[in-house]
Design a protein around this motif. Structure first.
Motif, PDB file in Angstrom:
ATOM      1  N   ARG A  21     -52.458 122.683  83.840  1.00  0.00           N
ATOM      2  CA  ARG A  21     -51.778 123.472  84.177  1.00  0.00           C
ATOM      3  C   ARG A  21     -50.511 123.734  85.130  1.00  0.00           C
ATOM      4  NH1 ARG A  21     -49.212 123.991  78.812  1.00  0.00           N
ATOM      5  NH2 ARG A  21     -48.095 126.249  78.863  1.00  0.00           N
ATOM      6  N   SER A  59     -50.442 118.608  84.351  1.00  0.00           N
ATOM      7  CA  SER A  59     -49.419 117.970  84.161  1.00  0.00           C
ATOM      8  C   SER A  59     -48.313 117.668  83.547  1.00  0.00           C
ATOM      9  CB  SER A  59     -50.275 119.207  82.644  1.00  0.00           C
ATOM     10  OG  SER A  59     -50.284 118.675  81.001  1.00  0.00           O
ATOM     11  N   MET A  82     -41.620 115.979  81.007  1.00  0.00           N
ATOM     12  CA  MET A  82     -42.477 116.741  80.316  1.00  0.00           C
ATOM     13  C   MET A  82     -43.842 117.802  80.341  1.00  0.00           C
ATOM     14  SD  MET A  82     -43.403 115.010  76.504  1.00  0.00           S
ATOM     15  CE  MET A  82     -41.726 113.197  75.722  1.00  0.00           C
ATOM     16  N   ASN A  84     -46.348 120.436  81.354  1.00  0.00           N
ATOM     17  CA  ASN A  84     -47.438 120.925  80.678  1.00  0.00           C
ATOM     18  C   ASN A  84     -47.707 120.610  78.795  1.00  0.00           C
ATOM     19  OD1 ASN A  84     -48.232 121.821  82.773  1.00  0.00           O
ATOM     20  ND2 ASN A  84     -46.672 123.877  82.318  1.00  0.00           N
ATOM     21  N   PRO A  85     -47.166 119.103  78.527  1.00  0.00           N
ATOM     22  CA  PRO A  85     -47.058 117.810  77.131  1.00  0.00           C
ATOM     23  C   PRO A  85     -48.215 118.413  76.389  1.00  0.00           C
ATOM     24  CG  PRO A  85     -47.030 117.086  78.743  1.00  0.00           C
ATOM     25  CD  PRO A  85     -47.473 117.857  79.191  1.00  0.00           C
ATOM     26  N   GLU A  86     -47.928 119.143  74.778  1.00  0.00           N
ATOM     27  CA  GLU A  86     -48.494 119.303  74.031  1.00  0.00           C
ATOM     28  C   GLU A  86     -48.193 118.211  72.767  1.00  0.00           C
ATOM     29  OE1 GLU A  86     -51.538 122.747  71.844  1.00  0.00           O
ATOM     30  OE2 GLU A  86     -50.220 123.481  73.520  1.00  0.00           O
ATOM     31  N   VAL A 119     -44.499 116.915  69.894  1.00  0.00           N
ATOM     32  CA  VAL A 119     -45.005 117.043  71.220  1.00  0.00           C
ATOM     33  C   VAL A 119     -44.409 118.919  71.513  1.00  0.00           C
ATOM     34  CG1 VAL A 119     -45.083 116.656  73.961  1.00  0.00           C
ATOM     35  CG2 VAL A 119     -45.106 114.847  71.710  1.00  0.00           C
ATOM     36  N   LYS A 120     -45.022 119.793  72.071  1.00  0.00           N
ATOM     37  CA  LYS A 120     -44.204 120.525  72.902  1.00  0.00           C
ATOM     38  C   LYS A 120     -44.420 120.315  73.615  1.00  0.00           C
ATOM     39  CE  LYS A 120     -46.812 124.419  72.168  1.00  0.00           C
ATOM     40  NZ  LYS A 120     -47.344 124.969  71.492  1.00  0.00           N
ATOM     41  N   TYR A 121     -43.734 120.730  74.141  1.00  0.00           N
ATOM     42  CA  TYR A 121     -43.482 120.564  76.537  1.00  0.00           C
ATOM     43  C   TYR A 121     -42.567 121.604  76.860  1.00  0.00           C
ATOM     44  CZ  TYR A 121     -39.336 117.242  75.438  1.00  0.00           C
ATOM     45  OH  TYR A 121     -37.905 116.991  75.053  1.00  0.00           O
ATOM     46  N   GLU A 122     -42.582 121.846  77.740  1.00  0.00           N
ATOM     47  CA  GLU A 122     -41.469 122.645  78.955  1.00  0.00           C
ATOM     48  C   GLU A 122     -40.666 121.950  79.324  1.00  0.00           C
ATOM     49  OE1 GLU A 122     -43.169 126.632  80.516  1.00  0.00           O
ATOM     50  OE2 GLU A 122     -45.236 125.612  80.163  1.00  0.00           O
ATOM     51  N   GLU A 130     -39.824 121.733  71.541  1.00  0.00           N
ATOM     52  CA  GLU A 130     -40.692 120.604  70.882  1.00  0.00           C
ATOM     53  C   GLU A 130     -40.054 119.385  69.902  1.00  0.00           C
ATOM     54  OE1 GLU A 130     -44.294 121.873  67.541  1.00  0.00           O
ATOM     55  OE2 GLU A 130     -42.816 122.461  67.246  1.00  0.00           O
ATOM     56  N   CYS A 145     -49.897 111.326  77.566  1.00  0.00           N
ATOM     57  CA  CYS A 145     -50.265 112.843  77.507  1.00  0.00           C
ATOM     58  C   CYS A 145     -52.325 112.557  76.757  1.00  0.00           C
ATOM     59  CB  CYS A 145     -50.423 112.974  75.455  1.00  0.00           C
ATOM     60  SG  CYS A 145     -48.835 113.885  75.605  1.00  0.00           S
TER      61      CYS A 145
END
Length: 177
Positions: A21, A59, A82, A84-86, A119-122, A130, A145
């Motif tokens: 991360r 990430s 992205m 830290n994409p999740e 996808v949620k990311y910063e 999101e 991912c």
């Protein structure tokens, strides 16, 4: 770092590890890495890339669907960086499509993926986003991912006969002479 980076190839340990991360998405080193990832992806006719593919175990992924030599029918979208994409949700139907990978040159696989992904990311400015993806961009997001979890597309293939050489893919699927 703003240059083309060497791509890790299948068999290299980094491609089978979970990415770390990123603690500060605004770090200038992360911004520089993102620029180099974009340069590397475009220089190799990719539509997505993950930091572990350039031997950096963090990430960070970029998704940029666009037509090119490897994906002539790809839809056009602006690059999305992205941090830290999740993937928070997958839905729609499970649809198989042909995928390649910069880390597995010369091979294509018919890979089942969901048609939609959330996808949620910063961002590089630290904003939390999101976003929903559909169709080919959803496929790219799932593929990239997977790299962050140390997964390469061949493990997703259901039947070994769904793996082709790049030449056979171009001849049989793209119908090139």
């Amino acid at each position: 770092m703003d240059n083309k980076l060497p791509v890790a190839l299948r068999g290299e340990k980094i491609l089978h590890q979970r990415a770390e991360r990123i603690l500060d998405p605004t770090d200038p080193e992360i911004r520089d890495l993102a620029k180099s990832l974009l340069i590397t992806m475009r220089a190799t006719d990719g539509v997505g890339i993950a930091a572990p593919q350039v031997k950096v175990p963090v990430s960070l992924v970029i998704v940029e669907s666009r037509p090119n030599r490897r994906y002539p029918d790809a839809p056009v979208m602006e690059p999305i960086i992205m941090v830290n994409p999740e993937i928070t949700e997958l839905w729609g139907v499970m649809d198989s499509g042909w995928e390649g990978c910069l880390s597995i040159p010369g091979l294509r696989g018919y890979v089942p993926r969901f048609t939609n992904a959330r996808v949620k990311y910063e961002t590089l400015t630290g904003e939390l986003v999101e976003k929903d993806f559909e169709g080919f961009p959803a496929r790219i997001v799932q593929h990239e991912c997977d790299h962050l979890d140390g997964i390469l597309f061949p493990v997703r293939i259901e039947d070994c006969s769904d793996i082709l050489s790049e030449e056979e893919y171009r001849r049989r699927i793209l119908k090139e002479a």
